[in-house]
Every structure is written in C-alpha cells, then in structure tokens.
Write an enzyme that holds these catalytic residues in place. Structure first.
Site, PDB file in Angstrom:
ATOM      1  N   ASP A 227      27.507  35.162  32.408  1.00 43.82           N
ATOM      2  CA  ASP A 227      28.829  34.617  33.234  1.00 43.82           C
ATOM      3  C   ASP A 227      29.140  33.224  32.807  1.00 43.82           C
ATOM      4  O   ASP A 227      30.312  32.769  32.625  1.00 43.82           O
ATOM      5  CB  ASP A 227      28.306  34.664  34.472  1.00 43.82           C
ATOM      6  CG  ASP A 227      29.328  33.905  35.447  1.00 43.82           C
ATOM      7  OD1 ASP A 227      30.408  34.706  35.791  1.00 43.82           O
ATOM      8  OD2 ASP A 227      29.387  33.126  36.073  1.00 43.82           O
TER       9      ASP A 227
ATOM     10  N   LYS B 214      32.464  31.433  30.905  1.00 40.16           N
ATOM     11  CA  LYS B 214      33.244  30.307  31.546  1.00 40.16           C
ATOM     12  C   LYS B 214      33.375  28.980  30.571  1.00 40.16           C
ATOM     13  O   LYS B 214      34.635  28.499  30.288  1.00 40.16           O
ATOM     14  CB  LYS B 214      32.566  29.701  33.009  1.00 40.16           C
ATOM     15  CG  LYS B 214      32.756  30.679  33.954  1.00 40.16           C
ATOM     16  CD  LYS B 214      31.774  30.382  34.937  1.00 40.16           C
ATOM     17  CE  LYS B 214      32.030  31.255  36.225  1.00 40.16           C
ATOM     18  NZ  LYS B 214      30.801  31.033  37.239  1.00 40.16           N
TER      19      LYS B 214
ATOM     20  N   GLU C 289      27.317  38.157  40.395  1.00 36.16           N
ATOM     21  CA  GLU C 289      28.007  39.192  39.986  1.00 36.16           C
ATOM     22  C   GLU C 289      27.566  40.545  40.395  1.00 36.16           C
ATOM     23  O   GLU C 289      26.258  40.927  40.750  1.00 36.16           O
ATOM     24  CB  GLU C 289      28.190  39.165  38.301  1.00 36.16           C
ATOM     25  CG  GLU C 289      28.773  37.827  37.808  1.00 36.16           C
ATOM     26  CD  GLU C 289      30.130  37.468  38.494  1.00 36.16           C
ATOM     27  OE1 GLU C 289      30.852  38.437  38.289  1.00 36.16           O
ATOM     28  OE2 GLU C 289      30.299  36.428  38.963  1.00 36.16           O
TER      29      GLU C 289
ATOM     30  N   ALA D 248      43.587  47.458  47.324  1.00 40.28           N
ATOM     31  CA  ALA D 248      43.084  48.550  46.773  1.00 40.28           C
ATOM     32  C   ALA D 248      41.470  48.340  46.590  1.00 40.28           C
ATOM     33  O   ALA D 248      41.046  47.424  46.281  1.00 40.28           O
ATOM     34  CB  ALA D 248      43.681  48.502  45.118  1.00 40.28           C
TER      35      ALA D 248
ATOM     36  N   GLY E 229      30.717  32.123  46.244  1.00 42.29           N
ATOM     37  CA  GLY E 229      31.051  31.947  47.596  1.00 42.29           C
ATOM     38  C   GLY E 229      32.426  32.689  47.849  1.00 42.29           C
ATOM     39  O   GLY E 229      33.373  32.259  47.123  1.00 42.29           O
TER      40      GLY E 229
ATOM     41  N   LYS F 193      36.595  36.146  35.016  1.00 38.98           N
ATOM     42  CA  LYS F 193      36.324  35.390  33.579  1.00 38.98           C
ATOM     43  C   LYS F 193      35.564  36.149  32.297  1.00 38.98           C
ATOM     44  O   LYS F 193      35.934  36.064  31.188  1.00 38.98           O
ATOM     45  CB  LYS F 193      35.101  34.327  33.828  1.00 38.98           C
ATOM     46  CG  LYS F 193      33.985  34.653  34.749  1.00 38.98           C
ATOM     47  CD  LYS F 193      34.047  34.483  35.989  1.00 38.98           C
ATOM     48  CE  LYS F 193      32.790  35.104  36.893  1.00 38.98           C
ATOM     49  NZ  LYS F 193      32.721  34.613  38.136  1.00 38.98           N
TER      50      LYS F 193
ATOM     51  N   ILE G 160      36.216  24.931  42.817  1.00 37.80           N
ATOM     52  CA  ILE G 160      36.631  23.255  42.158  1.00 37.80           C
ATOM     53  C   ILE G 160      37.859  23.545  41.276  1.00 37.80           C
ATOM     54  O   ILE G 160      37.881  24.409  40.328  1.00 37.80           O
ATOM     55  CB  ILE G 160      35.359  23.021  41.172  1.00 37.80           C
ATOM     56  CG1 ILE G 160      34.070  22.919  41.942  1.00 37.80           C
ATOM     57  CG2 ILE G 160      35.737  21.472  40.402  1.00 37.80           C
ATOM     58  CD1 ILE G 160      32.911  22.677  41.145  1.00 37.80           C
TER      59      ILE G 160
ATOM     60  N   VAL H 113      35.156  38.051  47.643  1.00 36.75           N
ATOM     61  CA  VAL H 113      36.273  37.173  47.443  1.00 36.75           C
ATOM     62  C   VAL H 113      37.410  37.881  47.949  1.00 36.75           C
ATOM     63  O   VAL H 113      38.297  37.087  48.803  1.00 36.75           O
ATOM     64  CB  VAL H 113      36.454  36.783  46.141  1.00 36.75           C
ATOM     65  CG1 VAL H 113      37.465  35.619  46.008  1.00 36.75           C
ATOM     66  CG2 VAL H 113      34.913  36.093  45.488  1.00 36.75           C
TER      67      VAL H 113
ATOM     68  N   GLY I 145      34.310  28.398  40.795  1.00 38.85           N
ATOM     69  CA  GLY I 145      34.846  28.654  41.952  1.00 38.85           C
ATOM     70  C   GLY I 145      35.883  27.972  42.760  1.00 38.85           C
ATOM     71  O   GLY I 145      36.879  27.748  41.982  1.00 38.85           O
TER      72      GLY I 145
HETATM   73  N1  LIG Z   1      31.544  36.055  44.287  1.00 34.92           N
HETATM   74  C1  LIG Z   1      31.926  34.932  44.018  1.00 34.92           C
HETATM   75  O1  LIG Z   1      31.292  33.991  44.467  1.00 34.92           O
HETATM   76  C2  LIG Z   1      32.876  34.791  42.819  1.00 34.92           C
HETATM   77  C3  LIG Z   1      33.386  35.929  42.211  1.00 34.92           C
HETATM   78  N2  LIG Z   1      34.376  35.679  41.285  1.00 34.92           N
HETATM   79  C4  LIG Z   1      34.679  36.882  40.486  1.00 34.92           C
HETATM   80  O2  LIG Z   1      35.788  37.443  41.310  1.00 34.92           O
HETATM   81  C5  LIG Z   1      35.832  38.940  41.095  1.00 34.92           C
HETATM   82  C6  LIG Z   1      35.333  39.401  42.420  1.00 34.92           C
HETATM   83  O3  LIG Z   1      34.030  39.203  42.711  1.00 34.92           O
HETATM   84  P1  LIG Z   1      33.635  39.677  44.202  1.00 34.92           P
HETATM   85  O4  LIG Z   1      34.378  39.750  45.102  1.00 34.92           O
HETATM   86  O5  LIG Z   1      32.087  38.860  44.307  1.00 34.92           O
HETATM   87  O6  LIG Z   1      33.000  41.199  43.851  1.00 34.92           O
HETATM   88  P2  LIG Z   1      32.724  42.526  44.712  1.00 34.92           P
HETATM   89  O7  LIG Z   1      31.849  43.322  44.067  1.00 34.92           O
HETATM   90  O8  LIG Z   1      32.281  41.877  46.135  1.00 34.92           O
HETATM   91  O9  LIG Z   1      34.068  42.952  44.961  1.00 34.92           O
HETATM   92  C7  LIG Z   1      34.699  43.695  44.305  1.00 34.92           C
HETATM   93  C8  LIG Z   1      35.851  44.610  44.799  1.00 34.92           C
HETATM   94  O10 LIG Z   1      36.533  45.476  44.096  1.00 34.92           O
HETATM   95  C9  LIG Z   1      36.648  46.765  44.488  1.00 34.92           C
HETATM   96  N3  LIG Z   1      36.674  47.610  43.106  1.00 34.92           N
HETATM   97  C10 LIG Z   1      36.039  47.468  41.957  1.00 34.92           C
HETATM   98  N4  LIG Z   1      36.298  48.473  41.085  1.00 34.92           N
HETATM   99  C11 LIG Z   1      37.156  48.942  41.593  1.00 34.92           C
HETATM  100  C12 LIG Z   1      38.146  50.257  41.206  1.00 34.92           C
HETATM  101  N5  LIG Z   1      37.939  50.737  40.005  1.00 34.92           N
HETATM  102  N6  LIG Z   1      39.140  50.640  41.862  1.00 34.92           N
HETATM  103  C13 LIG Z   1      39.344  50.087  43.278  1.00 34.92           C
HETATM  104  N7  LIG Z   1      38.529  49.084  43.710  1.00 34.92           N
HETATM  105  C14 LIG Z   1      37.457  48.630  43.075  1.00 34.92           C
HETATM  106  C15 LIG Z   1      35.460  47.001  45.232  1.00 34.92           C
HETATM  107  O11 LIG Z   1      35.602  48.331  46.037  1.00 34.92           O
HETATM  108  C16 LIG Z   1      35.232  45.612  45.832  1.00 34.92           C
HETATM  109  O12 LIG Z   1      35.845  45.770  47.105  1.00 34.92           O
HETATM  110  C17 LIG Z   1      34.999  39.139  39.838  1.00 34.92           C
HETATM  111  O13 LIG Z   1      35.424  38.885  38.905  1.00 34.92           O
HETATM  112  C18 LIG Z   1      33.974  37.900  40.002  1.00 34.92           C
HETATM  113  O14 LIG Z   1      33.369  37.589  38.847  1.00 34.92           O
HETATM  114  C19 LIG Z   1      34.833  34.295  40.738  1.00 34.92           C
HETATM  115  C20 LIG Z   1      34.109  33.386  41.363  1.00 34.92           C
HETATM  116  C21 LIG Z   1      33.312  33.265  42.341  1.00 34.92           C
HETATM  117  N1  LIG Z   2      28.525  34.886  39.971  1.00 31.51           N
HETATM  118  C1  LIG Z   2      29.213  33.552  39.669  1.00 31.51           C
HETATM  119  C2  LIG Z   2      30.196  33.743  40.782  1.00 31.51           C
HETATM  120  C3  LIG Z   2      31.437  32.656  40.493  1.00 31.51           C
HETATM  121  O1  LIG Z   2      31.944  32.420  39.353  1.00 31.51           O
HETATM  122  C4  LIG Z   2      28.376  32.564  39.929  1.00 31.51           C
HETATM  123  O2  LIG Z   2      27.244  32.684  40.404  1.00 31.51           O
HETATM  124  O3  LIG Z   2      28.813  31.228  39.710  1.00 31.51           O
HETATM  125 NA    NA Z   3      37.895  26.649  39.735  1.00 31.89          NA
END
Ligand SMILES: NC(=O)C1=CN([C@@H]2O[C@H](COP(=O)(O)OP(=O)(O)OC[C@H]3O[C@@H](n4cnc5c(N)ncnc54)[C@H](O)[C@@H]3O)[C@@H](O)[C@H]2O)C=CC1
Ligand SMILES: N[C@@H](CC=O)C(=O)O
Ligand code: NA
Length: 441
Positions: free
Chosen positions: A202, A206, A191, A46, A309, A106, A137, A17, A135
């Site tokens: 998860d 939510k 996740e 970061a 996504g 979340k 929505i 994201v 996401g």
């Molecule tokens: N992937 C999805 O479709 C969705 C994700 N989310 C939420 O968004 C957030 C991010 O999700 P994603 O992008 O999928 O995760 P991801 O695992 O792809 O990215 C996480 C990022 O955070 C960085 N990171 C993690 N711990 C760190 C630390 N201690 N210091 C510095 N950088 C650090 C990692 O290097 C990475 O760049 C999560 O809370 C997830 O639940 C929410 C809705 C949808």
């Molecule tokens: N892992 C979550 C990402 C969005 O919140 C999902 O699959 O819905």
């Molecule tokens: Na939303």
C-alpha cells in the site's frame, strides 16, 4: 429560492469509507450544494451484499448490487470498492459516459493509472484521488497544484496508517505485531487484505503516486523498491528505543543523480527505518500520517493528519466531490496529469542511505579490525560502534561472544548492501541480528 441543477452522485462501495461518504453527503448535502451552486444528490450506493447490516441512517432504497446500472446517468462516480476488478472496468465505463470520477484506490491508480488518466484526458473528464494518499491529509492537490511552479527534490513520509499504528503499539504498549494488526483491522484502517499494509504494498503504491506527481514522471509501481514490516520484532523495536530511535515504515521519493553521469533521475522506495526520537516523524503516533516535502523554492513543508479511518478519509473524498461538482458547473476540460519530465527511475542500489547493523562476533583479538576492513573495502564508512560482551556460555556457547552495533555514514546503498554480504560471508561474524536503515538523522 435559487433553482439549482442537480448533479447525481453514484457511490460504488459502502464499506468503511463509502458508508461515511454516504452519511455525510446526506447530512450535509444542502450546505455542499450551496458551496457548489448545484444540487448534489446521492443517486445510490453499489454494494456486494444487500443483506449486510448497515448504518441505519442510510435509506435502504439507496443500496443496489447493480453498479453498472447506477453509473448510467451519473455526473460524478465515487469509487470506494478497492481492488483492481471490477473497479477498473467501472471507472473506465464512468469516464466513457462523461462522468468525473473520485477514487481512493491507490492500488488501482498505481497499476492502471496511465490507462485511466489517458482516457480521462481523451474524454475531457477528471479523475480525482485525494483520498488515495495520506487519507484526510491534503497532499495530492498541494503537489499537483500548489507546488506546480516549484521543483520538488525530496518527499519523506509515513503514508500507511495501519503499519504506523502497529509499530506504535509495539513501541508504546509492548504489543506483538499480530495483536496490534488485529486492532488496526477492527478500527477500519487496514486494507481488505492487510498483507497490503504489512508488506509495504500500500505504501509503495502511494509512493508511486507521490513520485509521479512530484517529479512529473510516470513512476510505475514495479519501479518502487519495497520492504514491509513483517519481520520487525518487538525486540528490534525495544533495541531501537534504547538507542534513541523509533522504527517507522517510510516512503521516500527523491530527485537523485545517475551515479555515472550525474543526470537527473528518481528514486522511490519504501522500507522500515530507524528515525531518531527527536525527529518529528518519530512523534507521529497511531494511524496518523506525515509527509515532508522539500522543494527548491518553498524549502521544507510538512503535511500531517489522519492517514486512515472511515470518516477522516471521507473528508478527502467529499473535497474531491465538491471539486468535481464545481467543474461540472463551470464546464471546461479536466486538468491532465503532467509526466513530461520522463526521468529514469533508478533501482534502490543508486540511492544514498545509512545502515544500522547489529552483529554477533567472536570476542577475540583482531575481530574488530577485520570488521572495519570489510566496511572500508566495500566503500562504507563506520560512524559509531557500540560493543557489549557476553561471558562464555551465556550467549554464544563456550566461545566468548560480543555484540557490535554499527552505524554507518551515508553511502551508496549498493556499497552498504555489499558490506552486509561480506559480513555474512566472514568467519569473524557469528550471526547478523538486524540490519535497518537510518533516515532523518
Ligand atoms: N479504510 C481507510 O482508512 C482508507 C481506505 N482507502 C481506500 O478506499 C477504498 C475503500 O476502502 P474501505 O472502505 O476501507 O473498504 P471496505 O472493504 O470497508 O469497503 C469496500 C466496499 O466495496 C464493496 N464492494 C467491493 N467489491 C464490490 C463489487 N465487486 N461489487 C459491489 N460492491 C463491492 C463492498 O461491499 C464494501 O461495501 C479502498 O480502495 C481503500 O484502499 C483510502 C484511504 C483510507
Ligand atoms: N490501509 C491504508 C488505508 C489508507 O490509505 C492505511 O493503513 O494507510
Ligand atoms: Na489525502
């Protein structure tokens, strides 16, 4: 040429994201700045590992491993790292420094939300989290703002994209759970630890956020009943399809009555359930999410779209960034979360549900009557029974066996659970193959 003030955005996390948020901020920054009336500047990103291959459109000099330093001087901090620590400490630090915070986390909000919202309130900052549920929505704002003058009675939703993708692949493509999950992970839906998705954690987080907003009550994560899809088999999905159902992981948040007193209370629960094929939720495919909201005055509302996504979720994050930026421009305190109702959150046993039970029994006179007696004795009423018999030696050894598929009328979950316990203990029952709830019928 208008001279805008500059608002500095610190982005924590450059993964699925975060990388899309950064790309869109850089690509569309000028247009967003015009919408806000201030220049929006991405101050840095970061990440944990500077050497990891990244989107070439993101300038390398934006990346840093020093999240704490990046927060200093930021007007808006966007947390997309996930997990509890250090996300929690960094958000506390950001709020204390006067920044607004945007997060999609979340898990953190459902476990430490009270602490974070309280601090935001104390310092006059705002915590935005549209990306945390559904996401792309819009569902947080509609519940918090658009429906703030109404009384929400029920939320029924598919709120986890990964499990919906997995169940859909099992149903439509005949995949096994494991292979479908590998693809969902590859596509960036899951996740960091996909157990959070498959185990329903998860979706439970939510559900806690949705129930808290909808019922103006602090609904802690521990109060959300949770079952995941780890035990759902292809055979169950196939059987459900044959019977006119789809298996969906649902989050249900309801205003219910305390059984003994009739006083208002809340039920929040997550479990896989059978949804009739004709129900709109059965037509939610892939990683899409859908949330039905029933409110006293508004009636039925439905929110539908991409539930997971990178780029889709980035849309919700950027909407929050724009809101935060507008607030910085306009000034004034943030909007506090309202938890004034303080309704009790009841265990799942107080909810009204319907069961679908598949059991194997000895094909002998009196067995059906015995099964019917166990249902009646426990306060559960049978709506449908389908019986199929197997010849001796084909399914259950030498004794002829029959398979009964029983659907119940709506009843207290406690009565239905007690019925299943009684069936398990009964000599008339050889084995219980499946128990799933029916929702949306
Ligand atoms: N992937 C999805 O479709 C969705 C994700 N989310 C939420 O968004 C957030 C991010 O999700 P994603 O992008 O999928 O995760 P991801 O695992 O792809 O990215 C996480 C990022 O955070 C960085 N990171 C993690 N711990 C760190 C630390 N201690 N210091 C510095 N950088 C650090 C990692 O290097 C990475 O760049 C999560 O809370 C997830 O639940 C929410 C809705 C949808
Ligand atoms: N892992 C979550 C990402 C969005 O919140 C999902 O699959 O819905
Ligand atoms: Na939303």
């Amino acid at each position: 040429m208008i001279e805008y003030r500059t608002l500095r955005i610190a982005l924590l996390g450059g993964g699925t994201v975060g990388s899309q948020v950064a790309r869109l901020l850089l690509e569309n920054g000028d247009e967003l700045s015009s919408r806000v009336g201030a220049r929006i500047e991405l101050a840095g990103i970061a990440v944990r590992d500077l050497d990891k291959p990244r989107d070439a459109s993101l300038p390398r000099e934006l990346f840093t491993t020093d999240a704490e330093q990046l927060i200093l001087g930021a007007d808006i901090v966007v947390e997309l790292m996930g997990g509890i620590s250090p996300a929690r400490e960094l958000i506390l630090k950001a709020l204390n420094s006067g920044a607004d915070v945007v997060t999609g986390n979340k898990q953190l909000l459902a476990t430490h939300g009270t602490e974070l919202f309280d601090l935001a309130g104390q310092v006059g900052a705002q915590l935005y989290y549209e990306a945390a549920v559904g996401g792309a929505i819009p569902i947080i704002r509609p519940l918090r703002d658009s429906l703030a003058g109404d009384r929400v009675t029920r939320i029924l939703g598919i709120v986890n994209g990964t499990t919906n993708y997995v169940l859909d692949r099992m149903d439509v493509d005949g995949d096994e759970l494991g292979e479908a999950l590998a693809v969902a992970t590859e596509l960036g839906y899951a996740e960091a630890d996909p157990t959070a998705d498959i185990g329903g954690y998860d979706a439970a987080a939510k559900a806690a956020l949705l129930a808290s907003l909808a019922f103006h009550t602090d609904v802690p994560l521990e109060a959300v009943y949770r079952e995941g899809i780890e035990d759902i088999t292809k055979e169950q999905v196939d059987l459900a399809r044959d019977m006119g159902y789809a298996v969906k992981l649902l989050a249900i948040c309801e205003r219910i009555a305390v059984p003994e007193t009739g006083e208002a209370a809340v039920s929040a629960r997550v479990y896989p359930a059978l949804v009739p094929r004709r129900h709109p939720l059965a037509a939610v495919h892939g990683a899409h999410n859908a949330v039905f909201v029933q409110a006293e005055a508004a009636g039925d509302l439905m929110f539908y779209g991409a539930g997971a996504g990178g780029i889709q979720t980035a849309s919700a994050v950027l909407g929050d960034v724009v809101s935060a930026a507008r607030r910085h421009v306009a000034g004034g305190p943030g909007v506090a979360e309202s938890t004034h109702a303080e309704l009790p959150v009841l265990p799942v046993s107080a909810a009204v549900t319907r069961y679908h039970v598949t059991l194997h029994v000895a094909d002998q006179p009196g067995v059906l009557a015995e099964i019917a007696r166990l249902f009646a004795e426990n306060g559960a009423s049978i709506e449908t029974v389908v019986q199929s018999s197997a010849a001796p030696g084909t399914a259950g050894g030498e004794t002829p066996t029959a398979t009964l598929v029983i659907g119940t009328h709506a009843a207290l979950e406690a009565s239905l659970a007690a019925t299943v316990e009684a069936l398990r203990a009964s000599a008339a029952v050889t084995s219980i193959a499946h128990v799933l709830r029916i929702e949306g019928a």
